[in-house]
Scaffold this motif. Structure first.
Motif, PDB file in Angstrom:
ATOM      1  N   MET A 134      -1.776   2.363  11.355  1.00 35.59           N
ATOM      2  CA  MET A 134      -3.006   1.631  11.628  1.00 35.59           C
ATOM      3  C   MET A 134      -3.480   1.899  13.049  1.00 35.59           C
ATOM      4  N   ARG A 160      -0.913 -12.539   4.869  1.00 38.52           N
ATOM      5  CA  ARG A 160      -1.564 -13.432   5.818  1.00 38.52           C
ATOM      6  C   ARG A 160      -1.041 -14.846   5.665  1.00 38.52           C
ATOM      7  N   GLY A 181      -6.920   2.215   9.032  1.00 42.91           N
ATOM      8  CA  GLY A 181      -5.748   3.062   8.844  1.00 42.91           C
ATOM      9  C   GLY A 181      -6.157   4.501   9.151  1.00 42.91           C
ATOM     10  N   VAL A 204      -8.257   3.073   4.640  1.00 38.86           N
ATOM     11  CA  VAL A 204      -8.946   1.814   4.976  1.00 38.86           C
ATOM     12  C   VAL A 204      -9.792   2.035   6.235  1.00 38.86           C
ATOM     13  N   ASP A 240     -10.903  -8.270   8.813  1.00 40.15           N
ATOM     14  CA  ASP A 240     -10.627  -8.942   7.539  1.00 40.15           C
ATOM     15  C   ASP A 240     -11.691  -9.994   7.261  1.00 40.15           C
ATOM     16  N   ASP A 270       0.991  -5.811   3.745  1.00 40.39           N
ATOM     17  CA  ASP A 270       0.245  -6.710   4.628  1.00 40.39           C
ATOM     18  C   ASP A 270       0.011  -8.017   3.917  1.00 40.39           C
ATOM     19  N   TRP A 303       1.530  -7.317   9.208  1.00 44.06           N
ATOM     20  CA  TRP A 303       1.597  -5.965   8.642  1.00 44.06           C
ATOM     21  C   TRP A 303       2.973  -5.401   8.969  1.00 44.06           C
ATOM     22  N   ARG A 353       2.950   6.714   2.958  1.00 48.53           N
ATOM     23  CA  ARG A 353       3.141   5.647   3.964  1.00 48.53           C
ATOM     24  C   ARG A 353       3.120   4.292   3.264  1.00 48.53           C
ATOM     25  N   ARG A 380       0.836  -1.217   0.000  1.00 47.17           N
ATOM     26  CA  ARG A 380       0.000   0.000   0.000  1.00 47.17           C
ATOM     27  C   ARG A 380       0.865   1.259   0.000  1.00 47.17           C
ATOM     28  N   HIS A 419     -12.664  -2.207  10.025  1.00 45.99           N
ATOM     29  CA  HIS A 419     -13.208  -3.472   9.526  1.00 45.99           C
ATOM     30  C   HIS A 419     -12.534  -4.638  10.225  1.00 45.99           C
ATOM     31  N   HIS A 445      -9.834  -3.128  12.918  1.00 46.51           N
ATOM     32  CA  HIS A 445      -8.673  -2.294  12.594  1.00 46.51           C
ATOM     33  C   HIS A 445      -8.990  -1.348  11.447  1.00 46.51           C
TER      34      HIS A 445
HETATM   35  O1  AKG Z   1      -2.491  -0.623   5.845  1.00 43.30           O
HETATM   36  C1  AKG Z   1      -3.593  -0.206   6.170  1.00 43.30           C
HETATM   37  O2  AKG Z   1      -3.831   0.988   6.357  1.00 43.30           O
HETATM   38  C2  AKG Z   1      -4.729  -1.169   6.383  1.00 43.30           C
HETATM   39  C3  AKG Z   1      -4.285  -2.581   6.247  1.00 43.30           C
HETATM   40  C4  AKG Z   1      -5.352  -3.569   6.525  1.00 43.30           C
HETATM   41  O3  AKG Z   1      -6.497  -3.275   6.662  1.00 43.30           O
HETATM   42  C5  AKG Z   1      -4.963  -4.985   6.652  1.00 43.30           C
HETATM   43  O4  AKG Z   1      -3.774  -5.308   6.632  1.00 43.30           O
HETATM   44  O5  AKG Z   1      -5.880  -5.829   6.802  1.00 43.30           O
END
Ligand code: AKG
Length: 292
Positions: A182, A253, A238, A137, A142, A251, A169, A247, A126, A140, A236
């Protein structure tokens, strides 16, 4: 305590923090070589954008002299509405392998998920631009983005809450409140999947769930090299980027590879005792694969 020094594996303290709060911030896990390799690949992507702009006669030069945290902004500042908010399929580049398959990070993932670990098919870079709505963002989980589906045996209906995942992240520049670090709400990973509404660019948790908890939000302030592990159930978002720099962050998983992804794609095996021959081996192999 959320902030931990560099781990060899996830200690009992790390694990307790992850389980109680839904996240843990690990300091100084990634070395400069890994970070430089990732920044180089981000620059390669930015070069592609600069090349297209020059060809179209939209900018006079590719802004090579601009620092990493400004160049993407310089390219797009006169047409912010056209700037991409993220890169995903573009991330099959050799320099991303040392990040996504970083031994210390995989050790952490394995200590949470067990020996079969996949890189889940949702990895993102990002370049979060100042005053740019599409990169903001919203609050929310995920899990709010993942539809329910059946387990591998076709017997049980699963939701994202059941998927055995850990989110990672990590920033490429210092992440601070001003440039849109975040925010997390500790403990919210225990609430189950709450309702989300569809906004213009992202899902957002409904007001009745988020508003009573906003006082508990914490800023996730971290530096390049730090790695944040968090639950796919944690609330979470941003913060807005009100600085004059970009920035940059990534991120990704990991998931217990014995679980379904509940997506049309399966991701890539990162650790496996059952099928070591299927684990992604090296940067070259990674660069020949796709988000699949
Ligand atoms: O990087 C961000 O600002 C949000 C990232 C995010 O929502 C995530 O990693 O699930």
């Amino acid at each position: 305590m959320y902030f931990m020094s560099r781990p060899a594996t996830l200690t009992r303290e790390h694990r307790e923090c992850f389980e109680a709060q839904g996240f843990v911030i690990l300091r100084n896990v990634l070395g400069e070589e890994t970070l430089e390799g990732v920044r180089r690949e981000m620059n390669w992507i930015v070069n592609m954008h600069a090349g297209e702009f020059i060809e179209a006669g939209r900018i006079p030069n590719p802004c090579y002299d601009e620092p990493f945290d400004r160049r993407f902004l310089r390219l797009y500042e006169s047409c912010l509405d056209q700037a991409p908010n993220s890169f995903r399929t573009e991330l099959h580049l050799p320099g991303l392998f040392p990040l996504f398959f970083h031994p210390a990070v995989l050790d952490l993932a394995e200590s949470i998920l067990g020996p079969e670990v996949r890189l889940y098919p949702n990895y993102t870079a990002r370049p979060k631009l100042p005053r740019h709505e599409p990169t903001l963002v919203l609050w929310h989980q995920d899990a709010g983005y993942t539809d329910a589906g059946m387990d591998p045996a076709g017997e049980e209906r699963l939701t994202a809450a059941d998927l055995r995942m850990v989110n990672v992240w990590s920033p490429l520049v210092p992440a601070r409140p001003e440039n849109g670090c975040m925010q997390f709400i500790p403990g919210t990973h225990r609430l189950g999947v709450v309702d989300h509404v569809n906004r213009e660019f992202y899902l957002e948790i409904v007001d009745r769930e988020i508003e009573p908890r906003l006082d508990e939000a914490v800023d996730v302030v971290c530096d390049p090299g730090d790695v944040v592990l968090f639950s796919n159930m944690l609330f979470h978002c941003g913060r807005p980027n009100v600085s004059d720099t970009v920035r940059w962050s990534l991120d990704w998983r990991y998931q217990d590879a014995t679980q379904p992804t509940l997506r049309p794609v399966n991701g890539h095996l990162a650790r496996s005792r059952a099928h070591p021959e299927r684990v992604v081996r090296d940067p070259e192999q990674w660069s020949q694969l796709m988000m699949s």
